[in-house]
Design a protein around this motif. Structure first.
Motif, PDB file in Angstrom:
ATOM      1  N   SER A  68      28.423  11.663 -30.514  1.00 20.06           N
ATOM      2  CA  SER A  68      27.457  12.082 -29.497  1.00 20.06           C
ATOM      3  C   SER A  68      26.042  11.638 -29.883  1.00 20.06           C
ATOM      4  CB  SER A  68      27.529  13.596 -29.338  1.00 20.06           C
ATOM      5  OG  SER A  68      26.408  14.095 -28.688  1.00 20.06           O
ATOM      6  N   ASP A  69      25.691  11.823 -31.147  1.00 20.93           N
ATOM      7  CA  ASP A  69      24.371  11.400 -31.631  1.00 20.93           C
ATOM      8  C   ASP A  69      24.199   9.883 -31.503  1.00 20.93           C
ATOM      9  OD1 ASP A  69      23.774  14.006 -32.257  1.00 20.93           O
ATOM     10  OD2 ASP A  69      24.214  13.786 -34.406  1.00 20.93           O
ATOM     11  N   LEU A  70      25.261   9.161 -31.809  1.00 17.68           N
ATOM     12  CA  LEU A  70      25.192   7.694 -31.713  1.00 17.68           C
ATOM     13  C   LEU A  70      25.041   7.238 -30.258  1.00 17.68           C
ATOM     14  CD1 LEU A  70      27.860   6.651 -34.363  1.00 17.68           C
ATOM     15  CD2 LEU A  70      25.377   6.386 -34.533  1.00 17.68           C
TER      16      LEU A  70
ATOM     17  N   GLN B 221      24.016  -3.155 -33.443  1.00 22.28           N
ATOM     18  CA  GLN B 221      25.247  -3.618 -34.086  1.00 22.28           C
ATOM     19  C   GLN B 221      25.788  -2.571 -35.064  1.00 22.28           C
ATOM     20  OE1 GLN B 221      24.128  -7.451 -35.770  1.00 22.28           O
ATOM     21  NE2 GLN B 221      25.535  -8.453 -34.340  1.00 22.28           N
ATOM     22  N   ALA B 222      24.908  -1.969 -35.844  1.00 21.59           N
ATOM     23  CA  ALA B 222      25.326  -0.946 -36.806  1.00 21.59           C
ATOM     24  C   ALA B 222      25.933   0.259 -36.071  1.00 21.59           C
ATOM     25  CB  ALA B 222      24.141  -0.511 -37.663  1.00 21.59           C
ATOM     26  N   ILE B 223      25.314   0.638 -34.976  1.00 19.64           N
ATOM     27  CA  ILE B 223      25.832   1.758 -34.188  1.00 19.64           C
ATOM     28  C   ILE B 223      27.204   1.410 -33.625  1.00 19.64           C
ATOM     29  CG2 ILE B 223      25.510   3.048 -32.028  1.00 19.64           C
ATOM     30  CD1 ILE B 223      22.476   2.995 -32.652  1.00 19.64           C
ATOM     31  N   GLN B 224      27.341   0.196 -33.110  1.00 17.04           N
ATOM     32  CA  GLN B 224      28.627  -0.227 -32.549  1.00 17.04           C
ATOM     33  C   GLN B 224      29.728  -0.213 -33.616  1.00 17.04           C
ATOM     34  OE1 GLN B 224      29.305  -0.736 -29.338  1.00 17.04           O
ATOM     35  NE2 GLN B 224      31.430  -0.976 -29.922  1.00 17.04           N
ATOM     36  N   ARG B 225      29.394  -0.724 -34.805  1.00 20.51           N
ATOM     37  CA  ARG B 225      30.372  -0.698 -35.901  1.00 20.51           C
ATOM     38  C   ARG B 225      30.791   0.731 -36.232  1.00 20.51           C
ATOM     39  NH1 ARG B 225      27.318  -4.880 -37.990  1.00 20.51           N
ATOM     40  NH2 ARG B 225      26.074  -3.485 -39.278  1.00 20.51           N
ATOM     41  N   ARG B 226      29.814   1.624 -36.314  1.00 21.30           N
ATOM     42  CA  ARG B 226      30.119   3.018 -36.654  1.00 21.30           C
ATOM     43  C   ARG B 226      30.965   3.675 -35.562  1.00 21.30           C
ATOM     44  NH1 ARG B 226      32.218   6.174 -39.842  1.00 21.30           N
ATOM     45  NH2 ARG B 226      31.599   8.328 -39.633  1.00 21.30           N
ATOM     46  N   LEU B 227      30.673   3.379 -34.305  1.00 22.64           N
ATOM     47  CA  LEU B 227      31.475   3.934 -33.213  1.00 22.64           C
ATOM     48  C   LEU B 227      32.926   3.462 -33.302  1.00 22.64           C
ATOM     49  CD1 LEU B 227      28.998   3.688 -30.195  1.00 22.64           C
ATOM     50  CD2 LEU B 227      29.905   5.775 -31.214  1.00 22.64           C
TER      51      LEU B 227
END
Length: 154
Positions: free
Chosen positions: A84-86, A24-30
């Motif tokens: 890219s890292d995410l 979820q945190a990754i999705q928010r950041r993306l």
């Protein structure tokens, strides 16, 4: 139901919740990165128009606009690197989830007494073990990619 089985089940649930929160945190950041990309794009378009249309402006002003444009490009490149890292982290999370599921299946077969195992059970156990090794190898490749990328950035 033995204590160790409850402990394993609890730990599996906990790790699943942690993976879900990270996803979820990754999705928010993306999503934030996508919004920032659009904003940077709009700012870049404005600066390009200013540079093209205002040929009579003082050289200092044009230099300032050029520097701002270069700063926007640098910022965009940094965001692309982060994105890219995410994406690699998302792939890693998927593989981690797959590994966890395969591990649980494998444990269920391995916990079965040898005398009660059918030939199909043994075949399934070998297949799951093979899949588990493939997932671990894929995770290893991702980790190597991240390490190579980190070293190239240094």
């Amino acid at each position: 139901y033995p204590t160790w089985k409850r402990t394993l089940a609890r730990r599996a649930r906990e790790s699943q919740v942690k993976r879900f929160c990270r996803a979820q945190a990754i999705q928010r950041r993306l999503e934030e990165i996508e919004v920032t990309f659009r904003e940077l794009e709009q700012q870049g378009i404005k600066l390009e128009k200013l540079l093209r249309d205002e040929n009579e402006s003082p050289a200092d002003q044009q230099t300032q606009w050029t520097n701002q444009l270069l700063y926007l490009v640098q910022k965009k490149n940094n965001l692309m690197t982060e994105e890219s890292d995410l994406m690699i982290a998302v792939q890693e999370l998927k593989l981690e989830e797959q590994q966890c599921q395969l591990d649980q299946k494998l444990r269920s077969y391995m916990n079965k007494e040898e005398t009660l195992k059918t030939p199909e059970d043994e075949k399934a156990e070998k297949e799951i073990l093979k899949q588990l090794v493939e997932v671990v190898n894929k995770r290893n490749v991702l980790i190597q990619m991240q390490e190579e990328k980190r070293l190239s950035e240094l």
